[in-house]
Design a protein around this motif. Structure first.
Motif, PDB file in Angstrom:
ATOM      1  N   THR A   1       0.706  -1.125  -0.133  1.00  0.00           N
ATOM      2  CA  THR A   1       0.179  -0.060  -0.293  1.00  0.00           C
ATOM      3  C   THR A   1       0.930   1.607   0.213  1.00  0.00           C
ATOM      4  OG1 THR A   1      -1.465  -1.082   1.325  1.00  0.00           O
ATOM      5  CG2 THR A   1      -1.888   1.219   1.449  1.00  0.00           C
ATOM      6  N   THR A   2       0.996   2.641  -0.706  1.00  0.00           N
ATOM      7  CA  THR A   2       1.543   3.048  -0.852  1.00  0.00           C
ATOM      8  C   THR A   2       0.855   4.572  -0.827  1.00  0.00           C
ATOM      9  OG1 THR A   2       1.420   3.357  -3.203  1.00  0.00           O
ATOM     10  CG2 THR A   2       3.196   2.446  -2.523  1.00  0.00           C
ATOM     11  N   GLN A   3      -0.587   4.013  -1.184  1.00  0.00           N
ATOM     12  CA  GLN A   3      -1.865   5.735  -0.783  1.00  0.00           C
ATOM     13  C   GLN A   3      -2.632   5.193   0.488  1.00  0.00           C
ATOM     14  OE1 GLN A   3      -2.527   8.158  -4.009  1.00  0.00           O
ATOM     15  NE2 GLN A   3      -2.531   6.090  -5.516  1.00  0.00           N
ATOM     16  N   ILE A   4      -2.882   5.568   0.585  1.00  0.00           N
ATOM     17  CA  ILE A   4      -4.493   5.419   2.385  1.00  0.00           C
ATOM     18  C   ILE A   4      -4.880   6.818   2.038  1.00  0.00           C
ATOM     19  CG2 ILE A   4      -4.558   5.449   4.634  1.00  0.00           C
ATOM     20  CD1 ILE A   4      -2.128   4.140   4.985  1.00  0.00           C
ATOM     21  N   ILE A   5      -6.161   6.698   1.315  1.00  0.00           N
ATOM     22  CA  ILE A   5      -7.302   8.387   1.335  1.00  0.00           C
ATOM     23  C   ILE A   5      -8.275   7.811   2.598  1.00  0.00           C
ATOM     24  CG2 ILE A   5      -8.836   9.212   0.064  1.00  0.00           C
ATOM     25  CD1 ILE A   5      -5.209   8.737  -1.032  1.00  0.00           C
ATOM     26  N   SER A   6      -8.969   8.640   2.950  1.00  0.00           N
ATOM     27  CA  SER A   6      -9.383   8.469   4.280  1.00  0.00           C
ATOM     28  C   SER A   6     -10.893   9.190   4.026  1.00  0.00           C
ATOM     29  CB  SER A   6      -9.301   8.661   5.958  1.00  0.00           C
ATOM     30  OG  SER A   6     -10.174   8.361   6.952  1.00  0.00           O
ATOM     31  N   SER A   7     -11.799   9.040   4.662  1.00  0.00           N
ATOM     32  CA  SER A   7     -13.223  10.051   4.644  1.00  0.00           C
ATOM     33  C   SER A   7     -12.715  11.493   6.146  1.00  0.00           C
ATOM     34  CB  SER A   7     -14.320   9.587   5.321  1.00  0.00           C
ATOM     35  OG  SER A   7     -15.311  10.144   6.183  1.00  0.00           O
ATOM     36  N   GLY A   8     -12.926  12.370   6.476  1.00  0.00           N
ATOM     37  CA  GLY A   8     -12.486  13.073   6.938  1.00  0.00           C
ATOM     38  C   GLY A   8     -12.954  13.006   7.971  1.00  0.00           C
ATOM     39  N   GLU A   9     -14.386  12.143   8.463  1.00  0.00           N
ATOM     40  CA  GLU A   9     -14.988  11.715   9.731  1.00  0.00           C
ATOM     41  C   GLU A   9     -13.949  11.322  10.976  1.00  0.00           C
ATOM     42  OE1 GLU A   9     -19.291   9.959  10.105  1.00  0.00           O
ATOM     43  OE2 GLU A   9     -19.320  10.568   7.229  1.00  0.00           O
ATOM     44  N   ARG A  10     -13.732  11.272  12.247  1.00  0.00           N
ATOM     45  CA  ARG A  10     -13.213  10.772  13.361  1.00  0.00           C
ATOM     46  C   ARG A  10     -13.129   9.712  13.314  1.00  0.00           C
ATOM     47  NH1 ARG A  10     -13.497  11.668  19.357  1.00  0.00           N
ATOM     48  NH2 ARG A  10     -12.027  10.416  20.263  1.00  0.00           N
ATOM     49  N   LYS A  11     -13.998   8.151  13.346  1.00  0.00           N
ATOM     50  CA  LYS A  11     -13.703   7.145  13.488  1.00  0.00           C
ATOM     51  C   LYS A  11     -12.639   6.689  11.666  1.00  0.00           C
ATOM     52  CE  LYS A  11     -18.434   7.407  11.998  1.00  0.00           C
ATOM     53  NZ  LYS A  11     -18.960   8.138  12.625  1.00  0.00           N
ATOM     54  N   ALA A  12     -13.218   7.518  10.844  1.00  0.00           N
ATOM     55  CA  ALA A  12     -12.190   6.460   9.660  1.00  0.00           C
ATOM     56  C   ALA A  12     -10.656   7.071   9.495  1.00  0.00           C
ATOM     57  CB  ALA A  12     -13.058   6.861   8.207  1.00  0.00           C
ATOM     58  N   ILE A  13     -10.173   8.672  10.189  1.00  0.00           N
ATOM     59  CA  ILE A  13      -9.299   9.124  10.730  1.00  0.00           C
ATOM     60  C   ILE A  13      -8.590   7.926  11.221  1.00  0.00           C
ATOM     61  CG2 ILE A  13      -7.290  10.580  11.252  1.00  0.00           C
ATOM     62  CD1 ILE A  13     -10.233  12.950   9.685  1.00  0.00           C
ATOM     63  N   GLU A  14      -9.293   8.129  12.648  1.00  0.00           N
ATOM     64  CA  GLU A  14      -8.653   6.987  13.688  1.00  0.00           C
ATOM     65  C   GLU A  14      -7.815   5.742  12.889  1.00  0.00           C
ATOM     66  OE1 GLU A  14     -10.774   7.330  16.670  1.00  0.00           O
ATOM     67  OE2 GLU A  14     -10.952   9.031  17.372  1.00  0.00           O
TER      68      GLU A  14
ATOM     69  N   ALA B   1      -7.874   5.114  10.049  1.00  0.00           N
ATOM     70  CA  ALA B   1      -6.074   5.664   8.394  1.00  0.00           C
ATOM     71  C   ALA B   1      -5.376   5.665   9.332  1.00  0.00           C
ATOM     72  CB  ALA B   1      -6.631   6.427   7.573  1.00  0.00           C
ATOM     73  N   GLU B   2      -5.098   6.775  10.484  1.00  0.00           N
ATOM     74  CA  GLU B   2      -3.892   6.594  10.617  1.00  0.00           C
ATOM     75  C   GLU B   2      -3.395   5.677  11.460  1.00  0.00           C
ATOM     76  OE1 GLU B   2      -5.137  11.240  12.844  1.00  0.00           O
ATOM     77  OE2 GLU B   2      -5.319   9.759  13.995  1.00  0.00           O
TER      78      GLU B   2
ATOM     79  N   ARG C   1       2.010   2.025  10.932  1.00  0.00           N
ATOM     80  CA  ARG C   1       2.474   1.105  10.693  1.00  0.00           C
ATOM     81  C   ARG C   1       3.800   1.011   9.694  1.00  0.00           C
ATOM     82  NH1 ARG C   1       5.608  -2.596  10.871  1.00  0.00           N
ATOM     83  NH2 ARG C   1       5.536  -4.949  11.475  1.00  0.00           N
ATOM     84  N   LEU C   2       2.852   1.961   8.146  1.00  0.00           N
ATOM     85  CA  LEU C   2       3.001   1.635   7.210  1.00  0.00           C
ATOM     86  C   LEU C   2       4.121   2.380   6.657  1.00  0.00           C
ATOM     87  CD1 LEU C   2       0.020  -0.039   4.744  1.00  0.00           C
ATOM     88  CD2 LEU C   2       2.004  -1.664   6.053  1.00  0.00           C
ATOM     89  N   GLY C   3       4.144   3.615   6.943  1.00  0.00           N
ATOM     90  CA  GLY C   3       4.594   4.705   6.823  1.00  0.00           C
ATOM     91  C   GLY C   3       4.631   5.389   5.857  1.00  0.00           C
ATOM     92  N   VAL C   4       3.389   5.480   5.801  1.00  0.00           N
ATOM     93  CA  VAL C   4       2.616   6.540   4.537  1.00  0.00           C
ATOM     94  C   VAL C   4       1.168   7.379   5.098  1.00  0.00           C
ATOM     95  CG1 VAL C   4       0.493   6.111   2.399  1.00  0.00           C
ATOM     96  CG2 VAL C   4       2.568   3.770   3.341  1.00  0.00           C
ATOM     97  N   MET C   5       1.715   8.803   4.135  1.00  0.00           N
ATOM     98  CA  MET C   5       0.865   9.494   4.704  1.00  0.00           C
ATOM     99  C   MET C   5      -0.427   9.649   4.322  1.00  0.00           C
ATOM    100  SD  MET C   5       2.759  11.616   5.443  1.00  0.00           S
ATOM    101  CE  MET C   5       2.127  13.244   5.769  1.00  0.00           C
TER     102      MET C   5
END
Length: 193
Positions: free
Chosen positions: A45-58, A60-61, A66-70
């Protein structure tokens, strides 16, 4: 072959006094996500794209750490807009959700129409995929719009029979180039098996 995965956030801390988009992960949801972050199947995985809702961001974070991906946050990947009703008790919510999927061209109790939510989530995903960056892509989002996205790529009409299993923390995948579904919903613990 590049793989695109759509992962729904797992269990959340439900608080009727807090707007649903601001709910965070529960301890169970956090534990499940931490275990997932250590799974080898996300290694490319080289890209992680998240919804702006808190539960999705948490969610994704934890994985991104762990993967070192933004993480890229796309606010329009939010769950179907249910602000017209606010929090609904589980039994009532399930009845309204059934109507949402059964009548995709209608606004049920003021909710965003399913066809509009589907067009929105497909537009967001395609806007990311058109960049053609190397590696796998992980989208982190929500159950209803995730189901609508799955229906789109699988070629199914909108129907709740294609909904994720209860509890969240489920994933489906498709081949990036052909947009061909590789597997339907699987619990995050079952992906690499």
């Amino acid at each position: 072959m590049s793989i695109v995965r759509y992962l729904t956030h797992p269990q959340v801390q439900i608080d009727p006094d807090v707007p649903v988009p601001q709910w965070g992960l529960s301890s169970v949801g956090r534990t499940r996500t931490e275990a997932l972050a250590n799974a080898g199947w996300l290694a490319n995985t080289t890209q992680i794209i998240s919804s702006g809702e808190r539960k999705a961001i948490e969610t994704a974070e934890i994985i991104a750490g762990r993967l070192g991906v933004m993480i890229e946050i796309r606010d329009a990947m939010h769950e179907n807009d249910r602000s017209a009703t606010g929090f609904l008790k589980p039994d009532e919510f399930e009845k309204v959700a059934d109507q949402f999927f059964a009548q995709p061209h209608l606004s049920v109790r003021g909710w965003e129409r399913a066809i509009d939510a589907q067009a929105r989530i497909v537009r967001e995903v395609e806007a990311v995929l058109v960049r053609s960056r190397p590696g796998d892509v992980l989208f982190v989002g929500h159950g209803a719009v995730g189901t609508l996205l799955f229906c789109h790529y699988a070629g199914h009409p909108i129907d709740r029979i294609h909904d994720q299993p209860a509890g969240g923390g489920n994933c489906f995948a498709f081949a990036r180039e052909e947009r061909r579904v590789l597997h339907g919903w699987r619990r995050m613990e079952e992906i690499g098996t």
